[in-house]
Design a protein around this motif. Structure first.
Motif, PDB file in Angstrom:
ATOM      1  N   ALA A 109     -24.913 -12.850  10.117  1.00 38.57           N
ATOM      2  CA  ALA A 109     -23.744 -13.601  10.552  1.00 38.57           C
ATOM      3  C   ALA A 109     -23.550 -14.876   9.763  1.00 38.57           C
ATOM      4  O   ALA A 109     -22.480 -15.485   9.805  1.00 38.57           O
ATOM      5  CB  ALA A 109     -23.863 -13.935  12.042  1.00 38.57           C
ATOM      6  N   GLY A 110     -24.574 -15.309   9.045  1.00 38.15           N
ATOM      7  CA  GLY A 110     -24.461 -16.508   8.226  1.00 38.15           C
ATOM      8  C   GLY A 110     -23.926 -16.243   6.832  1.00 38.15           C
ATOM      9  O   GLY A 110     -23.622 -17.179   6.095  1.00 38.15           O
ATOM     10  N   GLY A 111     -23.838 -14.985   6.447  1.00 37.02           N
ATOM     11  CA  GLY A 111     -23.305 -14.653   5.135  1.00 37.02           C
ATOM     12  C   GLY A 111     -24.157 -13.623   4.418  1.00 37.02           C
ATOM     13  O   GLY A 111     -25.388 -13.709   4.419  1.00 37.02           O
ATOM     14  N   ASN A 112     -23.510 -12.634   3.836  1.00 38.88           N
ATOM     15  CA  ASN A 112     -24.232 -11.573   3.143  1.00 38.88           C
ATOM     16  C   ASN A 112     -24.923 -12.070   1.873  1.00 38.88           C
ATOM     17  O   ASN A 112     -25.933 -11.518   1.453  1.00 38.88           O
ATOM     18  CB  ASN A 112     -23.261 -10.442   2.786  1.00 38.88           C
ATOM     19  N   LEU A 143     -24.318  -9.413  12.285  1.00 41.80           N
ATOM     20  CA  LEU A 143     -22.885  -9.414  12.554  1.00 41.80           C
ATOM     21  C   LEU A 143     -22.565  -8.359  13.605  1.00 41.80           C
ATOM     22  O   LEU A 143     -23.195  -7.294  13.632  1.00 41.80           O
ATOM     23  CB  LEU A 143     -22.104  -9.105  11.277  1.00 41.80           C
ATOM     24  N   PRO A 144     -21.601  -8.617  14.467  1.00 45.39           N
ATOM     25  CA  PRO A 144     -21.235  -7.610  15.474  1.00 45.39           C
ATOM     26  C   PRO A 144     -20.510  -6.433  14.836  1.00 45.39           C
ATOM     27  O   PRO A 144     -20.024  -6.517  13.707  1.00 45.39           O
ATOM     28  CB  PRO A 144     -20.315  -8.393  16.421  1.00 45.39           C
ATOM     29  N   ALA A 145     -20.425  -5.360  15.572  1.00 48.86           N
ATOM     30  CA  ALA A 145     -19.775  -4.156  15.053  1.00 48.86           C
ATOM     31  C   ALA A 145     -18.295  -4.388  14.746  1.00 48.86           C
ATOM     32  O   ALA A 145     -17.704  -3.704  13.907  1.00 48.86           O
ATOM     33  CB  ALA A 145     -19.926  -3.022  16.065  1.00 48.86           C
ATOM     34  N   ASP A 146     -17.674  -5.365  15.415  1.00 48.30           N
ATOM     35  CA  ASP A 146     -16.252  -5.635  15.203  1.00 48.30           C
ATOM     36  C   ASP A 146     -15.999  -6.597  14.054  1.00 48.30           C
ATOM     37  O   ASP A 146     -14.849  -6.967  13.800  1.00 48.30           O
ATOM     38  CB  ASP A 146     -15.632  -6.206  16.487  1.00 48.30           C
ATOM     39  N   ASP A 147     -17.067  -7.030  13.359  1.00 42.93           N
ATOM     40  CA  ASP A 147     -16.900  -7.917  12.211  1.00 42.93           C
ATOM     41  C   ASP A 147     -17.985  -7.589  11.189  1.00 42.93           C
ATOM     42  O   ASP A 147     -18.771  -8.444  10.791  1.00 42.93           O
ATOM     43  CB  ASP A 147     -16.994  -9.379  12.646  1.00 42.93           C
ATOM     44  N   THR A 148     -18.004  -6.351  10.751  1.00 41.01           N
ATOM     45  CA  THR A 148     -19.096  -5.890   9.901  1.00 41.01           C
ATOM     46  C   THR A 148     -19.111  -6.545   8.525  1.00 41.01           C
ATOM     47  O   THR A 148     -20.152  -6.588   7.873  1.00 41.01           O
ATOM     48  CB  THR A 148     -19.007  -4.364   9.719  1.00 41.01           C
ATOM     49  N   ASN A 149     -17.968  -7.059   8.053  1.00 38.55           N
ATOM     50  CA  ASN A 149     -17.955  -7.709   6.738  1.00 38.55           C
ATOM     51  C   ASN A 149     -17.983  -9.228   6.825  1.00 38.55           C
ATOM     52  O   ASN A 149     -17.945  -9.912   5.800  1.00 38.55           O
ATOM     53  CB  ASN A 149     -16.732  -7.265   5.922  1.00 38.55           C
ATOM     54  N   GLY A 150     -18.037  -9.789   8.035  1.00 34.19           N
ATOM     55  CA  GLY A 150     -18.149 -11.234   8.208  1.00 34.19           C
ATOM     56  C   GLY A 150     -16.931 -12.023   7.773  1.00 34.19           C
ATOM     57  O   GLY A 150     -17.050 -13.191   7.389  1.00 34.19           O
ATOM     58  N   ALA A 151     -15.756 -11.415   7.834  1.00 36.68           N
ATOM     59  CA  ALA A 151     -14.544 -12.071   7.337  1.00 36.68           C
ATOM     60  C   ALA A 151     -13.778 -12.841   8.403  1.00 36.68           C
ATOM     61  O   ALA A 151     -12.815 -13.534   8.081  1.00 36.68           O
ATOM     62  CB  ALA A 151     -13.616 -11.034   6.701  1.00 36.68           C
ATOM     63  N   VAL A 152     -14.204 -12.736   9.670  1.00 39.44           N
ATOM     64  CA  VAL A 152     -13.419 -13.323  10.755  1.00 39.44           C
ATOM     65  C   VAL A 152     -13.289 -14.835  10.619  1.00 39.44           C
ATOM     66  O   VAL A 152     -12.207 -15.400  10.838  1.00 39.44           O
ATOM     67  CB  VAL A 152     -14.031 -12.950  12.118  1.00 39.44           C
ATOM     68  N   VAL A 153     -14.373 -15.517  10.258  1.00 40.63           N
ATOM     69  CA  VAL A 153     -14.321 -16.978  10.150  1.00 40.63           C
ATOM     70  C   VAL A 153     -13.260 -17.396   9.122  1.00 40.63           C
ATOM     71  O   VAL A 153     -12.480 -18.317   9.357  1.00 40.63           O
ATOM     72  CB  VAL A 153     -15.700 -17.545   9.767  1.00 40.63           C
ATOM     73  N   SER A 262     -14.804 -24.000   1.981  1.00 40.43           N
ATOM     74  CA  SER A 262     -15.130 -24.388   3.354  1.00 40.43           C
ATOM     75  C   SER A 262     -16.430 -23.785   3.850  1.00 40.43           C
ATOM     76  O   SER A 262     -16.854 -24.075   4.964  1.00 40.43           O
ATOM     77  CB  SER A 262     -14.001 -23.949   4.288  1.00 40.43           C
ATOM     78  N   SER A 263     -17.051 -22.897   3.068  1.00 39.96           N
ATOM     79  CA  SER A 263     -18.234 -22.119   3.433  1.00 39.96           C
ATOM     80  C   SER A 263     -17.898 -20.941   4.328  1.00 39.96           C
ATOM     81  O   SER A 263     -18.802 -20.246   4.809  1.00 39.96           O
ATOM     82  CB  SER A 263     -19.322 -22.976   4.117  1.00 39.96           C
ATOM     83  N   ALA A 264     -16.609 -20.673   4.539  1.00 41.40           N
ATOM     84  CA  ALA A 264     -16.223 -19.514   5.345  1.00 41.40           C
ATOM     85  C   ALA A 264     -16.642 -18.213   4.676  1.00 41.40           C
ATOM     86  O   ALA A 264     -17.078 -17.270   5.341  1.00 41.40           O
ATOM     87  CB  ALA A 264     -14.716 -19.523   5.578  1.00 41.40           C
ATOM     88  N   SER A 265     -16.506 -18.139   3.361  1.00 38.90           N
ATOM     89  CA  SER A 265     -16.895 -16.926   2.644  1.00 38.90           C
ATOM     90  C   SER A 265     -18.028 -17.172   1.660  1.00 38.90           C
ATOM     91  O   SER A 265     -18.879 -16.306   1.464  1.00 38.90           O
ATOM     92  CB  SER A 265     -15.685 -16.348   1.898  1.00 38.90           C
ATOM     93  N   LEU A 266     -18.035 -18.326   1.017  1.00 38.01           N
ATOM     94  CA  LEU A 266     -19.071 -18.654   0.030  1.00 38.01           C
ATOM     95  C   LEU A 266     -19.845 -19.870   0.529  1.00 38.01           C
ATOM     96  O   LEU A 266     -19.285 -20.966   0.644  1.00 38.01           O
ATOM     97  CB  LEU A 266     -18.426 -18.954  -1.327  1.00 38.01           C
ATOM     98  N   PRO A 267     -21.130 -19.718   0.857  1.00 41.60           N
ATOM     99  CA  PRO A 267     -21.906 -20.837   1.403  1.00 41.60           C
ATOM    100  C   PRO A 267     -21.940 -22.030   0.447  1.00 41.60           C
ATOM    101  O   PRO A 267     -21.906 -21.868  -0.777  1.00 41.60           O
ATOM    102  CB  PRO A 267     -23.303 -20.243   1.591  1.00 41.60           C
ATOM    103  N   TRP A 268     -22.032 -23.225   1.012  1.00 38.27           N
ATOM    104  CA  TRP A 268     -22.060 -24.434   0.195  1.00 38.27           C
ATOM    105  C   TRP A 268     -23.240 -24.446  -0.769  1.00 38.27           C
ATOM    106  O   TRP A 268     -23.147 -25.010  -1.861  1.00 38.27           O
ATOM    107  CB  TRP A 268     -22.115 -25.670   1.101  1.00 38.27           C
ATOM    108  N   GLN A 269     -24.346 -23.830  -0.384  1.00 38.49           N
ATOM    109  CA  GLN A 269     -25.519 -23.837  -1.268  1.00 38.49           C
ATOM    110  C   GLN A 269     -25.300 -23.008  -2.531  1.00 38.49           C
ATOM    111  O   GLN A 269     -26.102 -23.063  -3.457  1.00 38.49           O
ATOM    112  CB  GLN A 269     -26.752 -23.314  -0.524  1.00 38.49           C
ATOM    113  N   PHE A 270     -24.224 -22.219  -2.573  1.00 39.09           N
ATOM    114  CA  PHE A 270     -23.916 -21.424  -3.756  1.00 39.09           C
ATOM    115  C   PHE A 270     -22.760 -22.038  -4.560  1.00 39.09           C
ATOM    116  O   PHE A 270     -22.267 -21.424  -5.499  1.00 39.09           O
ATOM    117  CB  PHE A 270     -23.567 -19.991  -3.358  1.00 39.09           C
TER     118      PHE A 270
END
Length: 350
Positions: A109-112, A143-153, A262-270
């Motif tokens: 859930a924190g990012g793939n 990640l839950p089954a309804d957000d398998t790609n983590g794109a909801v945020v 915003s770190s929604a898709s790409l974490p700040w550490q990257f």
């Protein structure tokens, strides 16, 4: 000889306009291309916080992992402590080194990207120790089954940012129809708060309809989205109140620039430290952090993110109230900074 004030012939005027439009479009395209590629091209970790359970090998493995500055390692006594730290978002994941191999503890859930990095590091540790890869991964916060790609945020952030920009522009055209006064300022601020509450309610209903909120606290998620919406709309309205219609560009900046970092898709550490710092200081960055925690990490606190959103919302509302209170002499659509400074300077001279 043509006068400087005389209208240009149609041909010259058309060519100047055409070249101006093309040049502006190409410049904008160049800047956006440089921006997006600078943040998304071959991302690598920078001080990615990871936990480590390795017993007597902790010091040696920590030194090896921190070479090059990719990882920032925090040792933990056991698996339970590591899992607790991941749920609190103290670390992005962790490694448990055992006699048969290394197990990667991840948070899907924190990012793939973080999870994939930890799996790769676990395989490298085993290879360097002459062990076959353990091929074991424990997803502590999947990640839950309804957000398998983590794109909801990311979707939530984009919708609230775009909706907030439209609302700010609409209120900015409606409010000036009333004379500038304290009452108008209070009305404008109240309208922004009402919109934020309604906006969060609509977003929560949509998320619930798709089953995304099944494991989340609906109350916390609603409050977080309302605060994010108010931070976006109030700060944009505050810029408009200070510098005029050009202040509405703040909404475009939040959407075009703030959302990708915003770190929604790409974490700040990257990201590079520069873009990570900018992203964390914008309301979109704070919003992504609190929405992700509300959805998947209820044990996380996110104090810095709440402070960021509170400052944008509070300062934006304060600017609206002050500019209306000091602007009774004018019905212009905005109150410039010198409208506030001039009467104060006059009183000091007197």
């Amino acid at each position: 000889m043509t006068s400087p004030d005389a209208p240009l012939p149609f041909g010259r005027r058309y060519r100047r306009l055409m070249f101006g439009v093309i040049a502006t479009g190409l410049l904008l395209q160049l800047l956006l291309a440089l921006f997006f590629l600078s943040i998304g091209h071959a991302p690598k970790p920078h001080d990615l916080p990871v936990g480590l359970v390795a017993g007597q090998q902790t010091a040696a493995i920590t030194a090896k992992l921190e070479e090059g500055g990719s990882l920032a390692v925090t040792p933990y006594a056991d698996k339970a402590a590591l899992a607790r730290a991941i749920k609190q978002r103290d670390v992005s994941g962790g490694l448990v080194v055992g006699p048969t191999g290394t197990t990667a503890y991840t948070a899907g859930a924190g990012g793939n990207l973080q999870a994939a990095t930890l799996r790769a590091v676990a395989a490298q540790l085993d290879a360097s120790a002459g062990k076959p890869p353990a091929s074991t991964t424990v997803d502590v916060v999947p990640l839950p089954a309804d957000d398998t790609n983590g794109a909801v945020v990311g979707y939530v952030l984009q919708v609230l940012a775009l909706g907030g920009s439209v609302a700010s522009l609409g209120l900015g055209r409606l409010i000036p129809r009333a004379p500038r006064s304290v009452r108008r300022g209070v009305g404008h601020a109240a309208a922004l708060v009402a919109y934020a509450l309604a906006s969060a309610g609509v977003m929560l209903a949509v998320l619930h309809g798709f089953g995304v909120t099944a494991a989340a606290s609906g109350g916390r998620l609603y409050v977080d989205m309302a605060l994010l919406s108010l931070a976006l709309t109030a700060s944009t309205a505050g810029f408009v109140a200070l510098i005029g219609p050009a202040g509405a560009l703040a909404g475009a900046i939040y959407f075009l620039i703030g959302a990708p970092i915003s770190s929604a898709s790409l974490p700040w550490q990257f990201l590079s430290p520069l873009w990570a710092g900018v992203g964390a200081s914008l309301p979109t960055g704070g919003g992504a952090a609190v929405v992700r925690s509300a959805l998947y990490f209820p044990a996380a606190t996110d104090g810095a993110a709440y402070l960021c959103l509170g400052l944008y919302a509070g300062i934006g509302v304060a600017v609206i109230l002050v500019t209306n209170a000091l602007g009774n002499r004018s019905n212009r659509t905005s109150l410039r900074v010198f409208d506030i400074v001039t009467p104060i300077a006059g009183r000091h001279r007197a």
